[in-house]
Design a protein around this motif. Structure first.
Motif, PDB file in Angstrom:
ATOM      1  N   ARG A  32       0.493  -1.289   0.248  1.00 13.70           N
ATOM      2  CA  ARG A  32      -0.359  -0.227  -0.130  1.00 13.70           C
ATOM      3  C   ARG A  32       0.973   1.693  -0.136  1.00 13.70           C
ATOM      4  O   ARG A  32       1.677   1.353   0.177  1.00 13.70           O
ATOM      5  N   ILE A  33       0.066   2.288  -0.460  1.00  9.90           N
ATOM      6  CA  ILE A  33       1.356   3.755  -0.387  1.00  9.90           C
ATOM      7  C   ILE A  33       1.400   4.487   1.194  1.00  9.90           C
ATOM      8  O   ILE A  33       0.501   4.070   2.375  1.00  9.90           O
ATOM      9  N   VAL A  34       2.309   4.006   1.878  1.00  7.28           N
ATOM     10  CA  VAL A  34       2.632   4.690   2.677  1.00  7.28           C
ATOM     11  C   VAL A  34       2.849   6.287   3.267  1.00  7.28           C
ATOM     12  O   VAL A  34       2.699   6.992   3.996  1.00  7.28           O
ATOM     13  N   LYS A  35       3.059   6.853   2.037  1.00  7.66           N
ATOM     14  CA  LYS A  35       3.730   8.249   2.309  1.00  7.66           C
ATOM     15  C   LYS A  35       3.340   8.827   1.172  1.00  7.66           C
ATOM     16  O   LYS A  35       3.976   8.257  -0.110  1.00  7.66           O
ATOM     17  N   SER A  36       3.086   9.787   1.086  1.00 10.48           N
ATOM     18  CA  SER A  36       3.341  11.011   0.239  1.00 10.48           C
ATOM     19  C   SER A  36       3.282  12.504   0.251  1.00 10.48           C
ATOM     20  O   SER A  36       3.094  13.211   0.848  1.00 10.48           O
ATOM     21  N   GLY A  37       3.896  13.003  -1.261  1.00 13.12           N
ATOM     22  CA  GLY A  37       4.328  13.438  -0.889  1.00 13.12           C
ATOM     23  C   GLY A  37       5.117  14.680  -2.415  1.00 13.12           C
ATOM     24  O   GLY A  37       4.459  14.871  -3.270  1.00 13.12           O
ATOM     25  N   GLY A  38       5.207  15.523  -2.530  1.00 15.66           N
ATOM     26  CA  GLY A  38       5.665  16.598  -3.413  1.00 15.66           C
ATOM     27  C   GLY A  38       7.189  16.095  -3.961  1.00 15.66           C
ATOM     28  O   GLY A  38       8.089  14.909  -3.293  1.00 15.66           O
TER      29      GLY A  38
END
Lengths: 253, 408
Positions: A228-234
């Motif tokens: 799964r996606i554990v972190k999102s950012g720029g």
């Protein structure tokens, strides 16, 4: 544009059982954006690209994948391709006996026919493929060969980029296109993506390293770990990952 | 005349036909005696395990040959010099003989020593009434292809021979087609001599009907620096078997022996060959591609025999089969027998299904499943056609393959 909702995917193993690789992955790439997915080996990156493209054996057990608001999970791979979904393969195939130009033209026309568009004439096709071949750095002689036969890893990736440039997909997934490429080739990949980039087109760039992102500036970066996606950012998240590695996320997942 | 022991109905009919002949010579009498002892080959005879001719003909009660309808040849656009052998009867071209070749109807050739114990070859020698002889003259590059159409009809049996001589430094393209919708048996014995520095290209297409039984032999003798390039394509029949026996008698000659089968239903195709390397510095390349679906059976038997004096022989054999259904079968028997010590010989054989990954790749690019499968099969078979030099001829073979894929 591309929306993935709580996607669970189990991939069959040889003894008929299945193990869950994607465990509730959610992600949204809005129109006109380029998103990057980074993650350690075994985190499910290739499973994600195969599931979106519709490979047999990669069926969702729950969740959904929507392109422009419509689920693609019940469509055949070629129907998805006709909707403009393109996958640049991590390990492109060699197909002996298939002449490269014939194949790309057959594929392009099959997509167009499925969309109710007319065929590209032979003359237009040749003009177009010559132009795009120049962009990806493949010479004419390579286009006359059998598809990818005897090509180096880098040449095979150029052939993927050639097809992406020819098909002008609506949404492209690039599965580790950068692996095995030198700086010149990375620049070429960047040039192809940047030329195609536009308000009506989206990209999902799957990569292990940050370096490709020097040439393709992503709008967002997601970390995939443990399905799964554990972190999102720029874009800065890619730089940070390069420094600190994936270990923190493997622990967390 | 030796009587056959417990002949099958088909063998009995052949025996009666031979007995009814008024004019036979000694060589034919001796040949028939050998056949009477051997009988039609069956699965317990070495080399015939997978192609039981006796069983294939046992089911069919022998009938009469019938005059077949003759459709235009797919090779007509090449404007070939066309010969027809209809139920064993030779029809020469209606035009005057062009410069550079001679041909005519001759008395049958006698036994080929190496094939004396070959039941069908010996039967052919006993039964054939006339032989088609073709000679390409010294140094002539005969640019027009020579087409020989073997056409049979009805449920009887017929026999024919051809004798070709390619004179020193001459060059020619031969095309042979096997045609006929009947349930009969047709046997052809081709005797080829390729003289010093000459080049013979031979392309064979077998598109006989599902009930047909065809057996073709090509026995080629290569002299110094002779070249022999052969390509075969068969869509099978109740049983179709094409045999090639190549003898490298003198140094520096080379051959390629490619073949492909496209089989559906209950069809059966057999490509069997032997290459006898008797002199140094000869080379051979062989590629077989077999595609079978439903309950069809693909047979490939290839043998390279390198004699003690045949140093520096360079020979490679590859057989690949693609099985498209669970009930389809491929039987491969590659063999090397080497008595020389300084040679490069290799063989490989694979049997598999269509590659799922390749199929997915093509479908991701927009081809639907049927188109993707057809493209992969076409590519697989097409590799064996690559030794056809003439582009227009290769294109006609490609069309036959595409036609088959469309129909099947």
């Amino acid at each position: 544009m591309l929306k993935i909702e709580d996607l669970h995917v189990a991939v069959g193993n040889k003894d008929g059982g299945g193990s869950e690789i994607l465990k509730g992955l959610s992600l949204e790439v809005p129109k006109g954006e380029v998103h990057a997915i980074m993650g350690p080996n075994g985190s499910g990156k290739s499973t994600l690209s195969y599931t979106i493209a519709g490979r047999d054996g990669y069926e969702a057990t729950s969740g959904d994948v929507l392109l422009d608001g419509q689920s693609v999970l019940d469509l055949d791979p070629d129907e998805r391709a006709a909707k403009g979904l393109f996958l640049s393969f991590q390990h492109p195939m060699e197909i002996p006996g298939v002449q490269t130009m014939n194949f790309i033209r057959t594929a392009l026309n099959a997509q167009r026919k499925a969309r109710g568009e007319g065929e590209v004439s032979a003359a237009d096709f040749i003009r177009l493929i010559r132009e795009k071949a120049k962009l990806v750095g493949l010479d004419d002689a390579k286009l006359k060969r059998q598809f990818n036969v005897g090509f180096s890893g880098g040449e095979k990736k150029r052939m993927e980029m050639l097809q992406m440039a020819m098909f002008e997909p609506h949404f492209a997934i690039m599965d580790e296109t950068d692996s095995g490429l030198d700086i010149d080739a990375l620049k070429m990949v960047g040039a192809v993506v940047n030329e195609l980039r536009g308000p009506d087109r989206g990209f999902l760039v799957i990569t292990h390293y940050q370096r490709l992102l020097d040439y393709i500036k992503p709008d967002a970066v997601h970390v995939l770990a443990g399905g799964r996606i554990v972190k999102s950012g720029g874009p800065e998240l890619a730089v940070e990952l390069e420094k600190s590695g994936y270990d923190q996320f493997i622990e967390a997942a | 005349m030796t009587a056959m022991a417990k002949p099958s109905p088909f063998e009995a009919a052949i025996e009666a036909a031979y007995a009814a002949r008024s004019k036979t010579n000694e060589a034919q009498a001796a040949a028939f005696d050998r056949f009477a002892r051997l009988g039609l080959p069956h699965r317990r005879v070495e080399g015939w395990k997978w192609s039981d001719v006796n069983a294939a003909l046992r089911a069919a009660a022998p009938g009469e040959v019938e005059t077949p309808e003759i459709a235009p040849s797919p090779f007509a656009p090449l404007e070939p010099l066309e010969f027809r052998i209809v139920n064993g009867r030779i029809d020469l071209p209606k035009e005057d003989a062009p410069e550079g070749v001679r041909y005519g109807v001759m008395n049958p050739v006698g036994t080929i020593d190496e094939l004396e114990q070959h039941a069908i070859a010996t039967l052919n020698v006993a039964m054939t009434r006339k032989t088609l002889g073709i000679e390409v003259l010294d140094g002539v590059d005969f640019e027009r292809p020579i087409l020989i159409r073997h056409i049979s009809g009805g449920a009887g049996f017929s026999f024919a021979q051809t004798m070709m001589r390619i004179s020193p430094n001459a060059k020619v393209q031969i095309i042979e087609t096997y045609e006929g919708e009947g349930a009969g048996f047709y046997s052809h014995l081709g005797h080829m001599v390729v003289r010093d520095g000459a080049e013979m290209r031979r392309a064979v297409l077998n598109e006989t009907g599902a009930e047909n039984v065809t057996h073709g032999i090509c026995a080629a003798k290569l002299d110094e620096k002779a070249r022999f390039y052969q390509t075969g394509l068969s869509t099978g029949a109740r049983l179709s078997r094409h045999e090639t026996h190549v003898h490298f008698w003198a140094p520096g000659s080379s051959a390629s022996l490619n073949s492909a089968s496209l089989l559906s239903g209950e069809r059966h195709a057999d490509f069997t060959s032997e290459a006898q390397f008797r002199a140094p510095d000869c080379a051979a390349a062989q590629l077989h591609k077999g595609v079978a679906r439903d309950r069809a059976r693909n047979v490939f038997q290839g043998k390279f025999n390198v004699w003690r004096d045949a140093q520096k022989t360079d020979a490679k054999m590859t057989a690949n089969a693609l099985l498209l259904s669970d009930g389809a079968e491929a039987n491969h028997k590659p063999e090397l027998e080497i008595y020389a010590d300084d040679v490069e010989c290799a063989h490989g054989s694979t049997v598999g299904a269509l590659d799922d990954e390749a199929l997915f790749y093509l479908r991701q690019r927009g081809l639907d499943e049927a188109a993707a499968r057809a493209l992969l099969v076409e590519a697989f078979v097409g590799e064996a056609m690559e030794n056809i030099e003439d582009e227009a001829l290769r294109a006609i073979f490609a069309e036959r393959i595409a036609d088959w894929l469309e129909k099947e």
